[in-house]
Enzyme design. Structure first.
Site, PDB file in Angstrom:
ATOM      1  N   CYS A   2       8.976   2.600  -1.456  1.00  0.00           N
ATOM      2  CA  CYS A   2       9.691   2.011  -0.338  1.00  0.00           C
ATOM      3  C   CYS A   2      10.451   3.112   0.380  1.00  0.00           C
ATOM      4  O   CYS A   2      10.521   4.233  -0.107  1.00  0.00           O
ATOM      5  CB  CYS A   2      10.696   0.977  -0.831  1.00  0.00           C
ATOM      6  SG  CYS A   2       9.907  -0.435  -1.630  1.00  0.00           S
ATOM      7  N   GLY A  28       6.341   2.021   3.621  1.00  0.00           N
ATOM      8  CA  GLY A  28       6.232   0.599   3.330  1.00  0.00           C
ATOM      9  C   GLY A  28       5.996  -0.200   4.588  1.00  0.00           C
ATOM     10  O   GLY A  28       6.721  -0.027   5.571  1.00  0.00           O
ATOM     11  N   ASN A 100      14.863   2.427  -3.898  1.00  0.00           N
ATOM     12  CA  ASN A 100      13.465   2.833  -3.884  1.00  0.00           C
ATOM     13  C   ASN A 100      13.109   3.261  -5.306  1.00  0.00           C
ATOM     14  O   ASN A 100      13.807   4.071  -5.897  1.00  0.00           O
ATOM     15  CB  ASN A 100      13.310   4.017  -2.909  1.00  0.00           C
ATOM     16  CG  ASN A 100      11.947   4.681  -2.979  1.00  0.00           C
ATOM     17  OD1 ASN A 100      11.812   5.858  -2.719  1.00  0.00           O
ATOM     18  ND2 ASN A 100      10.927   3.934  -3.335  1.00  0.00           N
ATOM     19  N   GLY A 101      12.034   2.698  -5.833  1.00  0.00           N
ATOM     20  CA  GLY A 101      11.622   3.047  -7.190  1.00  0.00           C
ATOM     21  C   GLY A 101      11.108   1.828  -7.921  1.00  0.00           C
ATOM     22  O   GLY A 101      10.623   0.886  -7.290  1.00  0.00           O
ATOM     23  N   TYR A 255       0.955  12.852  -1.506  1.00  0.00           N
ATOM     24  CA  TYR A 255       0.512  11.780  -0.625  1.00  0.00           C
ATOM     25  C   TYR A 255       1.634  11.062   0.124  1.00  0.00           C
ATOM     26  O   TYR A 255       1.531  10.794   1.311  1.00  0.00           O
ATOM     27  CB  TYR A 255      -0.269  10.746  -1.437  1.00  0.00           C
ATOM     28  CG  TYR A 255      -0.667   9.527  -0.647  1.00  0.00           C
ATOM     29  CD1 TYR A 255      -1.698   9.583   0.283  1.00  0.00           C
ATOM     30  CD2 TYR A 255       0.002   8.319  -0.798  1.00  0.00           C
ATOM     31  CE1 TYR A 255      -2.059   8.475   1.030  1.00  0.00           C
ATOM     32  CE2 TYR A 255      -0.355   7.197  -0.059  1.00  0.00           C
ATOM     33  CZ  TYR A 255      -1.376   7.285   0.852  1.00  0.00           C
ATOM     34  OH  TYR A 255      -1.723   6.195   1.594  1.00  0.00           O
ATOM     35  N   ASP A 362      -6.618  13.580  -0.545  1.00  0.00           N
ATOM     36  CA  ASP A 362      -5.446  13.912  -1.367  1.00  0.00           C
ATOM     37  C   ASP A 362      -5.658  13.535  -2.820  1.00  0.00           C
ATOM     38  O   ASP A 362      -5.274  14.261  -3.727  1.00  0.00           O
ATOM     39  CB  ASP A 362      -4.197  13.222  -0.797  1.00  0.00           C
ATOM     40  CG  ASP A 362      -4.328  11.719  -0.811  1.00  0.00           C
ATOM     41  OD1 ASP A 362      -3.749  11.074  -1.681  1.00  0.00           O
ATOM     42  OD2 ASP A 362      -5.068  11.184   0.042  1.00  0.00           O
TER      43      ASP A 362
HETATM   44  P1  AMP Z   1      -9.228   5.015  -3.961  1.00  0.00           P
HETATM   45  O1  AMP Z   1     -10.146   4.553  -2.921  1.00  0.00           O
HETATM   46  O2  AMP Z   1      -8.704   3.900  -4.822  1.00  0.00           O
HETATM   47  O3  AMP Z   1      -9.766   6.151  -4.798  1.00  0.00           O
HETATM   48  O4  AMP Z   1      -7.915   5.522  -3.250  1.00  0.00           O
HETATM   49  C1  AMP Z   1      -7.763   6.814  -2.824  1.00  0.00           C
HETATM   50  C2  AMP Z   1      -7.301   6.811  -1.399  1.00  0.00           C
HETATM   51  O5  AMP Z   1      -6.146   5.975  -1.229  1.00  0.00           O
HETATM   52  C3  AMP Z   1      -6.898   8.191  -0.996  1.00  0.00           C
HETATM   53  O6  AMP Z   1      -7.558   8.428   0.226  1.00  0.00           O
HETATM   54  C4  AMP Z   1      -5.406   8.181  -0.802  1.00  0.00           C
HETATM   55  O7  AMP Z   1      -5.092   8.740   0.452  1.00  0.00           O
HETATM   56  C5  AMP Z   1      -4.987   6.735  -0.837  1.00  0.00           C
HETATM   57  N1  AMP Z   1      -3.969   6.478  -1.864  1.00  0.00           N
HETATM   58  C6  AMP Z   1      -3.814   7.079  -3.055  1.00  0.00           C
HETATM   59  N2  AMP Z   1      -2.791   6.534  -3.738  1.00  0.00           N
HETATM   60  C7  AMP Z   1      -2.276   5.571  -2.979  1.00  0.00           C
HETATM   61  C8  AMP Z   1      -1.218   4.639  -3.144  1.00  0.00           C
HETATM   62  N3  AMP Z   1      -0.473   4.605  -4.252  1.00  0.00           N
HETATM   63  N4  AMP Z   1      -0.989   3.746  -2.140  1.00  0.00           N
HETATM   64  C9  AMP Z   1      -1.756   3.768  -1.037  1.00  0.00           C
HETATM   65  N5  AMP Z   1      -2.758   4.623  -0.833  1.00  0.00           N
HETATM   66  C10 AMP Z   1      -3.039   5.517  -1.777  1.00  0.00           C
END
Ligand code: AMP
Length: 478
Positions: A2, A28, A100-101, A255, A362
């Protein structure tokens, strides 16, 4: 995850709260809220983006020079406005809070609050739990002669009671703004100051990008276990509360934080380029050098630029992004996530046609994005596709507020990198080696539990399973 903001001003603060929250919107998008104080509390909370929740009339209604704001990260399930923030109580003091947390001993604290203080936390809202714990401690003090030392004592008692990650700002009616962090300083919180003709004003924000925008100069971070109180006269009081080893969330650098923010004294964009450069040797070790390096926009950009600067292949933008589609990551099913990735990203043919392409993101969590991208790039003519993750393999869930889902969903939780490569259909898969990441952040002192399984608050396997189960159910996050 958040975003939070607290402003100690000298004039009306509502408009700045709303604008400031908009700069934290990347932290968020599910709900937003603000509270101000001018002798009474004035609150507005709603679901959706900052621009959807607040209208001009709220600037009029939310009166007062002090205020708090919050934007909530959407995790599956956490859709109740009841669970949104700020929260407030009127006894023993008027208190409002944003945090936040994520609290990891929620049930335990809830039970003891009820058993020992008859305070019932009826929602699954972490901020309410922290606030009630703090309020229960305040109740033990002599309120007529409440000193700043007493306040800091209440923070310490709260830090001893609550486990997990929390950076919080508390507005104490008529007294001031109090910010504090968990003993490991897992989540960011920065104090800013700006001069006005009437005297200095202060703000606490999750990221410096928000302070920059509002014209506050970042003064210091609220470090592990620290508490900072700005009293009614604008004097700053600092206190080192319960302190553990520093464990700042490394995923903020990877990220979550915006690239222009400065966290733990480091510019996030530069950190991402550094991580990108560190990828050059594992990419070289993975075989034939790529002909071109492309990013997964927008989060892969700085890593890809860093990587390209440290190897011979050029960087080009090889994927076009539709910026008007919401987060694919938080869609409820894989099918919907796949569709949303498709809607969001499309290869630029001329950039990848006939080439060995290294595509940099990332991180890889469930693997939905990478699998989809590999097949799209092949369809657009790429001869070979090497998927590059700037983060090491995500293998463990995050109980501290980043939605990393459960081990059943995390693709690398129980599979080797080569098995992951096969599952996403790539010719090559390169992860940032965990040791490289740890070497980059040794002097900061970071939490890398999602990669290493080493939880700074010392979670055992049983607690982890319980949190996963709970997460499936509620998606509670701050
Ligand atoms: P995935 O498709 O599940 O492997 O998600 C990876 C993608 O989601 C990457 O492109 C990241 O930029 C993004 N991502 C990684 N962690 C998060 C997170 N906790 N919340 C939202 N997006 C994320």
């Amino acid at each position: 995850m958040c975003g939070i903001l607290g402003i100690w001003g000298r004039d009306q603060v509502a408009a700045e709260l709303m604008l400031g929250l908009a700069t934290l919107q990347h932290r968020g998008q599910d709900a937003a809220g603000a509270i101000t104080f001018d002798g009474s509390f004035h609150v507005k909370i709603g679901r959706g983006l900052v621009s959807e929740v607040f209208a001009d009339k709220h600037q009029e209604r939310l009166r007062g020079p002090w205020g708090l704001g919050h934007v909530r990260y959407a995790t599956m399930g956490s859709t109740d406005v009841e669970d949104a923030q700020p929260v407030h109580v009127s006894y023993p003091y008027g208190l409002a809070m944003v945090h936040n947390g994520n609290v990891t001993n929620f049930d335990e604290v809830r039970e003891s609050l009820y058993a020992e203080h008859h305070r019932l936390v009826s929602t699954s809202n972490d901020a309410a739990l922290i606030l009630y714990t703090f309020a229960a401690e305040l109740e033990k003090c002599d309120l007529r002669s409440l000193s700043i030392l007493d306040l800091f004592g209440c923070v310490e008692a709260t830090q001893r009671a609550i486990a997990g990650a929390y950076s919080a700002v508390c507005l104490i009616a008529g007294r001031g703004l109090l910010a504090f962090a968990d003993p490991h300083g897992i989540r960011p919180l920065v104090l800013g100051r700006r001069e006005t003709e009437a005297g200095p004003e202060y703000a606490f924000a999750s990221e410096t990008t928000c302070l920059d925008f509002l014209g506050f100069e970042a003064v210091e971070e609220v470090g592990p276990g620290c508490a900072i109180f700005i009293d009614g006269q604008g004097e700053i009081h600092r206190h080192q509360g319960v302190r553990g080893r520093s464990a700042f969330c490394v995923f903020e650098f990877i990220y979550f934080a915006r690239e222009d923010s400065v966290l733990r004294g480091r510019v996030v964009a530069e950190e991402r380029e550094r991580m990108g450069r560190a990828l050059a040797s594992p990419v070289a070790a993975a075989g034939t050098p790529p002909d071109v390096i492309i990013d997964v926009p927008a989060s892969g950009y700085f890593f890809a630029v860093g990587l390209a600067s440290a190897c011979d292949a050029p960087f080009r933008r090889g994927l076009a992004k539709n910026h008007h589609i919401g987060r694919s990551f938080i869609q409820p099913t894989d099918e919907e996530r796949r569709r949303s990735v498709r809607l969001k990203l499309n290869p630029i043919r001329g950039v990848v046609d006939g080439l060995r392409v290294a595509v940099v993101d990332d991180s890889i969590v469930r693997g939905v994005t990478s699998r989809r991208l590999v097949s799209l790039l092949r369809a657009a003519g790429a001869r070979e596709v090497v998927m590059v993750s700037a983060a090491p393999p995500v293998r463990y869930p995050c109980p501290y507020g980043i939605d990393m889902s459960t081990r059943d969903e995390i693709i690398a939780a129980r599979q080797s990198p080569d098995a992951v490569r096969r599952l996403i259909g790539a010719d090559g898969l390169v992860y940032q080696p965990l040791e490289s990441l740890q070497a980059l952040y040794r002097d900061v002192g970071c939490c890398d539990a999602c990669f290493s399984g080493e939880y700074p608050t010392g979670l055992d396997a049983e607690a982890l399973t319980r949190i996963e189960r709970e997460k499936d159910r509620s998606g509670r996050a701050g």
